[in-house]
Design a protein around this motif. Structure first.
Motif, mmCIF file in Angstrom:
data_model
loop_
_atom_site.group_PDB
_atom_site.id
_atom_site.type_symbol
_atom_site.label_atom_id
_atom_site.label_comp_id
_atom_site.label_asym_id
_atom_site.label_seq_id
_atom_site.Cartn_x
_atom_site.Cartn_y
_atom_site.Cartn_z
ATOM 1 N N LYS A 60 -37.436 -9.394 -32.497
ATOM 2 C CA LYS A 60 -36.311 -9.886 -31.688
ATOM 3 C C LYS A 60 -35.367 -10.798 -32.454
ATOM 4 N N SER A 147 -38.081 -10.322 -22.805
ATOM 5 C CA SER A 147 -37.212 -9.176 -22.578
ATOM 6 C C SER A 147 -37.035 -8.423 -23.907
ATOM 7 N N ASN A 149 -34.888 -7.179 -25.921
ATOM 8 C CA ASN A 149 -33.577 -7.163 -26.573
ATOM 9 C C ASN A 149 -33.644 -8.028 -27.822
ATOM 10 N N SER A 155 -30.263 -8.439 -21.765
ATOM 11 C CA SER A 155 -31.571 -7.821 -21.528
ATOM 12 C C SER A 155 -31.409 -6.341 -21.195
ATOM 13 N N HIS A 237 -26.702 -17.012 -24.109
ATOM 14 C CA HIS A 237 -27.838 -16.137 -23.906
ATOM 15 C C HIS A 237 -27.331 -15.000 -23.064
ATOM 16 N N TYR A 238 -27.995 -13.886 -23.092
ATOM 17 C CA TYR A 238 -27.588 -12.762 -22.255
ATOM 18 C C TYR A 238 -26.137 -12.377 -22.533
#
Ligand code: TXA
Ligand code: MG
Length: 352
Positions: A60, A147, A149, A155, A237-238
């Motif tokens: 990751k 997650s 990703n 995600s 994030h995300y």
């Protein structure tokens, strides 16, 4: 380490058992398996194998201080991962598991520090997705899974999203179809008094409060103490790779002016009232892509019902991010407590 990534289609009932068996073997041999859960796809490793868990961080590109949620096959198996199990934990687990609620409790000392990120707590959840549960049963060991990703990206809610980020970095992707929930679990810290919401998610805070009374939810998004308690709560994030802006309104005026200036714009907005009445069913909560007559504009719409919106949200962000745009503009989501998790994800995605 470069590995050959194999995609196993576990959606076909005839193939399912064999796929699960293969995936379980990969886990017990120290490999990495991405698998569908009811929230988003997880990137799993044997939670008792420190070496396997270390590989998650490498795959990751994840900061080592960021702890990983441990997934267990049932309430009893989860309980064995905690140093002690309070009546509060018992109550929440009995009510919300299997399901999208992660409980942070004091960690049993056998749990590798790679899992806890060096904290003395561990996040635990029993997922509801049949394939995730079958994998946990077959592996016979708890599975640590963030997650699936690359760190700080959006995600994944489909096997295709996982492959785009992690192909060549994991042994197996277990395809169970689109993740039905679409955003991550709610993370609740039970070592705080009162319990503290560390990350809003698919289990609404109001449902938790209806069961156990008030929880602390104020600092979940921005406060430094929340970040220290849950290092995964890094502000950005995300996020898609295309610059994303969260508009204070529906975004129409800004979309127009950017398109007029020749920019290629992605516009993620919510169905308006008439559209919601006539088309919500047809959309099934998923967003719809429409290449407008305007060549500079890619427009996608999300439901005004929050669970349907959650289901389509990351898919829409992935699609817009792939479309080679200059900017993504997102309309302000509806007000209200139910929208807390979606507002949280969009705020983070916009944080440059
Ligand atoms: O829905 C989900 O929760 C998905 C699926 C795969 O289960 N998993 C997931 O994991 O979203 P991840 O690693 O992307 O996010 C886990 C969050 C992070 O913000 C992390 O910091 C927090 O949970 N967390 C995990 N263990 C913790 C702990 N012991 N104390 C505080 N926060 C913790
Ligand atoms: Mg994550």
């Amino acid at each position: 380490m470069i590995v050959q990534t194999e995609l196993l289609d576990a959606q076909d009932p005839a193939q399912r058992e064999a796929c699960v068996r293969r995936a379980a073997q990969t886990i017990t041999r120290g490999g990495l398996v991405a698998f569908s859960t009811e929230t988003v796809y997880g990137l799993g490793a044997n939670a008792r194998d420190a070496g396997a868990v270390r590989r998650i961080f490498i795959a990751k590109g994840r900061p080592e201080i960021n702890p990983i949620i441990v997934h267990a096959a049932n309430h009893e198996a989860a309980r064995q991962l905690a140093r002690s199990w309070s009546t509060l934990a018992d109550l929440l687990a009995a009510h919300f598991w299997p399901g999208p609620l992660t409980l942070v409790v004091e960690a049993h000392r056998d749990i590798p520090r790679e899992v806890t990120g060096g904290l003395d707590t561990v996040g635990l959840r029993v997922p509801r997705h049949a394939l995730a549960l079958a994998l946990l049963e077959a592996a016979g060991t708890p599975i640590a899974a963030p997650s699936a990703n690359r760190s700080s990206r959006i995600s994944p809610t489909t096997a295709a999203h996982v492959l785009r980020d992690l192909s060549g970095r994991v042994e197996l992707v277990l395809d169970g179809g689109p993740a039905p929930g679409g955003i991550e679990s709610t993370v609740l810290d039970l070592t705080a008094q009162p319990p503290r919401l560390l990350r809003p998610g698919l289990t609404p805070p109001a449902a938790i409060e209806a069961l156990i009374g008030p929880i602390e939810r104020g600092g979940a998004i921005d406060s430094t103490s929340a970040v220290l308690r849950s290092p995964g709560l890094l502000a950005r994030h995300y996020a898609p790779q295309t610059p994303l802006e969260l508009c204070p309104d529906d975004g129409a005026a800004l979309v127009r002016s950017l398109c007029d200036a020749g920019r290629r714009v992605g516009w993620l907005r919510f169905l308006n009232e008439e559209e919601a009445g006539s088309r919500a069913d047809a959309l099934g909560g998923h967003s719809e892509s429409k290449y407008a007559a305007d060549v500079n504009l890619v427009e996608m719409r999300l439901s005004r019902e929050w669970t349907a919106c959650a289901r389509g949200l990351y898919g829409a962000l992935h699609a817009l991010d792939e479309a080679g745009l200059d900017r993504i503009l997102v309309a302000a989501p509806p007000e209200g407590d139910d929208w807390l998790a979606i507002r949280d994800r969009l705020t983070r995605a916009a944080h440059a």
